[in-house]
Design a protein around this motif. Structure first.
Motif, PDB file in Angstrom:
ATOM      1  N   TYR A  34       0.837  -1.196   0.000  1.00  0.00           N
ATOM      2  CA  TYR A  34       0.000   0.000   0.000  1.00  0.00           C
ATOM      3  C   TYR A  34       0.875   1.251   0.000  1.00  0.00           C
ATOM      4  O   TYR A  34       1.942   1.276   0.599  1.00  0.00           O
ATOM      5  N   TYR A  36       0.343   5.362   1.087  1.00  0.00           N
ATOM      6  CA  TYR A  36      -0.490   6.376   1.716  1.00  0.00           C
ATOM      7  C   TYR A  36       0.200   7.726   1.634  1.00  0.00           C
ATOM      8  O   TYR A  36       1.428   7.821   1.637  1.00  0.00           O
ATOM      9  N   GLN A  46      -5.227   6.858   1.479  1.00  0.00           N
ATOM     10  CA  GLN A  46      -4.672   5.733   0.730  1.00  0.00           C
ATOM     11  C   GLN A  46      -4.583   6.110  -0.742  1.00  0.00           C
ATOM     12  O   GLN A  46      -5.528   6.678  -1.300  1.00  0.00           O
ATOM     13  N   TYR A  49      -2.912   0.300  -3.899  1.00  0.00           N
ATOM     14  CA  TYR A  49      -2.596  -0.973  -3.296  1.00  0.00           C
ATOM     15  C   TYR A  49      -2.280  -1.975  -4.390  1.00  0.00           C
ATOM     16  O   TYR A  49      -2.696  -1.812  -5.550  1.00  0.00           O
ATOM     17  N   TRP A  96      -3.532 -10.851   3.648  1.00  0.00           N
ATOM     18  CA  TRP A  96      -4.981 -10.993   3.477  1.00  0.00           C
ATOM     19  C   TRP A  96      -5.789  -9.760   3.864  1.00  0.00           C
ATOM     20  O   TRP A  96      -6.897  -9.850   4.318  1.00  0.00           O
ATOM     21  N   GLY A  97      -5.203  -8.582   3.659  1.00  0.00           N
ATOM     22  CA  GLY A  97      -5.967  -7.349   3.803  1.00  0.00           C
ATOM     23  C   GLY A  97      -6.362  -6.957   5.207  1.00  0.00           C
ATOM     24  O   GLY A  97      -7.302  -6.205   5.384  1.00  0.00           O
ATOM     25  N   ALA A  98      -5.672  -7.452   6.198  1.00  0.00           N
ATOM     26  CA  ALA A  98      -6.053  -7.131   7.576  1.00  0.00           C
ATOM     27  C   ALA A  98      -5.105  -6.074   8.154  1.00  0.00           C
ATOM     28  O   ALA A  98      -4.942  -5.018   7.585  1.00  0.00           O
TER      29      ALA A  98
ATOM     30  N   TYR B  32     -13.149  -5.756  11.232  1.00  0.00           N
ATOM     31  CA  TYR B  32     -11.908  -5.948  11.966  1.00  0.00           C
ATOM     32  C   TYR B  32     -11.432  -4.540  12.318  1.00  0.00           C
ATOM     33  O   TYR B  32     -11.421  -3.655  11.461  1.00  0.00           O
ATOM     34  N   PHE B  34      -8.702  -1.786  14.415  1.00  0.00           N
ATOM     35  CA  PHE B  34      -7.303  -1.615  14.784  1.00  0.00           C
ATOM     36  C   PHE B  34      -7.074  -0.243  15.402  1.00  0.00           C
ATOM     37  O   PHE B  34      -7.755   0.720  15.066  1.00  0.00           O
ATOM     38  N   LYS B  49      -5.287  -5.112  17.810  1.00  0.00           N
ATOM     39  CA  LYS B  49      -6.209  -5.485  16.748  1.00  0.00           C
ATOM     40  C   LYS B  49      -7.359  -6.299  17.316  1.00  0.00           C
ATOM     41  O   LYS B  49      -7.195  -7.055  18.288  1.00  0.00           O
ATOM     42  N   TYR B  51     -10.247  -9.019  16.049  1.00  0.00           N
ATOM     43  CA  TYR B  51     -10.943  -9.896  15.127  1.00  0.00           C
ATOM     44  C   TYR B  51     -12.129 -10.450  15.893  1.00  0.00           C
ATOM     45  O   TYR B  51     -12.081 -10.556  17.122  1.00  0.00           O
ATOM     46  N   THR B  94     -11.514  -2.465   8.782  1.00  0.00           N
ATOM     47  CA  THR B  94     -11.459  -3.182   7.517  1.00  0.00           C
ATOM     48  C   THR B  94     -11.982  -4.589   7.772  1.00  0.00           C
ATOM     49  O   THR B  94     -12.608  -4.841   8.797  1.00  0.00           O
ATOM     50  N   SER B  95     -11.754  -5.478   6.832  1.00  0.00           N
ATOM     51  CA  SER B  95     -12.048  -6.887   7.031  1.00  0.00           C
ATOM     52  C   SER B  95     -11.136  -7.685   6.117  1.00  0.00           C
ATOM     53  O   SER B  95     -10.469  -7.099   5.249  1.00  0.00           O
ATOM     54  N   GLY B  96     -11.082  -8.959   6.303  1.00  0.00           N
ATOM     55  CA  GLY B  96     -10.210  -9.793   5.506  1.00  0.00           C
ATOM     56  C   GLY B  96     -10.550  -9.684   4.032  1.00  0.00           C
ATOM     57  O   GLY B  96     -11.711  -9.764   3.655  1.00  0.00           O
ATOM     58  N   GLY B  97      -9.541  -9.448   3.200  1.00  0.00           N
ATOM     59  CA  GLY B  97      -9.776  -9.329   1.775  1.00  0.00           C
ATOM     60  C   GLY B  97     -10.209  -7.951   1.322  1.00  0.00           C
ATOM     61  O   GLY B  97     -10.416  -7.717   0.129  1.00  0.00           O
ATOM     62  N   ASN B  98     -10.360  -7.031   2.260  1.00  0.00           N
ATOM     63  CA  ASN B  98     -10.679  -5.642   1.917  1.00  0.00           C
ATOM     64  C   ASN B  98      -9.381  -4.852   1.911  1.00  0.00           C
ATOM     65  O   ASN B  98      -8.743  -4.687   2.941  1.00  0.00           O
ATOM     66  N   TYR B  99      -8.978  -4.391   0.749  1.00  0.00           N
ATOM     67  CA  TYR B  99      -7.683  -3.736   0.614  1.00  0.00           C
ATOM     68  C   TYR B  99      -7.776  -2.225   0.732  1.00  0.00           C
ATOM     69  O   TYR B  99      -6.810  -1.516   0.425  1.00  0.00           O
ATOM     70  N   PRO B 101      -8.727  -0.124   3.739  1.00  0.00           N
ATOM     71  CA  PRO B 101      -9.171   0.159   5.107  1.00  0.00           C
ATOM     72  C   PRO B 101      -9.520   1.631   5.256  1.00  0.00           C
ATOM     73  O   PRO B 101      -9.032   2.482   4.506  1.00  0.00           O
ATOM     74  N   PHE B 103      -9.420   4.804   7.835  1.00  0.00           N
ATOM     75  CA  PHE B 103      -8.784   5.337   9.037  1.00  0.00           C
ATOM     76  C   PHE B 103      -9.556   6.548   9.549  1.00  0.00           C
ATOM     77  O   PHE B 103     -10.097   7.333   8.753  1.00  0.00           O
TER      78      PHE B 103
END
Lengths: 111, 113
Positions: A34, A36, A46, A49, A96-98, B32, B34, B49, B51, B94-99, B101, B103
């Motif tokens: 990513y 920013y 952002q 990505y 995995w995007g976390a 998710y 943070f 974090k 989850y 965000t969540s898993g697989g979400n690119y 996020p 802020f």
């Protein structure tokens, strides 16, 4: 252990000049990467990505481009800088995007 | 659309006092969450974090946060603030697989001796 390196640490450039900022991640295979931009005052925006080599997705249009020439490298560039490009540029990686892990940043001043 | 609101741009506390930094989120799906901290002229560091699971999560340096689905909140707490906690704190969702996020705008924490 994984490390993330950004270069240069700081740049002072003239309006209209080209720019290239780099980011390298070591110790992680196939990370998501990513870019920013952080304005003075702290809000994060952002920019791009990438989830794989050669593929980059743009999030906002700020007359910047990005490329991922290698699995561990992410490049941010423009051919013509604007005053509004000044700020702090941060590279980050995730799996995995976390949660994301950020680099130390590059401070850019455009005069 | 997802969003994060940090209603306090700046919080001032005395060293040794307790701390709560507020974060409200809006997210379609399972979030998710943070908290990140940014010291002057540095990048962001992950503080803790969440989850889906235990709503109270522990982070580094004595920080903890509590997830509340009913209040759409993820507030950060610390029992006793140290001068070295002087920094800007960002909440993110965000969540898993979400690119992409989201802020919050950050809360600047000032610690007085």
């Amino acid at each position: 252990a994984q490390t993330i390196h950004q270069w240069p640490v700081a740049e002072i450039k003239a309006v209209g000049s080209p720019l290239s900022l780099g980011c390298t991640i070591k110790g992680k295979s196939s990370p998501n990467l990513y870019w920013y931009w952080q304005a003075t005052g702290g809000t994060l925006q952002q920019l791009f990505y990438s989830i794989t080599v050669g593929q980059v997705e743009s999030v906002v249009q700020l007359n910047l481009s990005a490329s991922r020439p290698k699995d561990d490298q992410f490049i941010l560039s423009t051919e013509k800088l604007l005053l509004s490009h000044s700020g702090f540029y941060l590279c980050a990686w995730s799996l995995w995007g976390a949660e994301q892990y950020f680099g130390p940043g590059t401070r850019l001043t455009v005069l | 659309a997802q969003s994060v609101t940090q209603p306090d741009a700046r919080v001032t506390v005395s060293e040794g006092a307790s701390l709560q930094l507020r974060c409200k989120y809006s997210y379609f799906g399972t979030p998710y969450l943070f908290w990140y901290v940014q010291y002057p002229r540095q990048g962001l560091q992950l503080l803790l974090k969440y989850y889906p699971g235990d709503p109270v999560v522990q982070g580094v340096n004595g920080f903890e946060a509590e997830f509340s689905k009913s209040n759409s909140s993820f507030h950060l707490r610390k029992a006793s603030v140290h001068w070295s906690d002087w920094a800007v704190y960002f909440c993110a969702v965000t969540s898993g697989g979400n690119y992409k996020p989201t802020f919050g705008k950050g809360t600047s924490l000032v610690v007085h001796p």
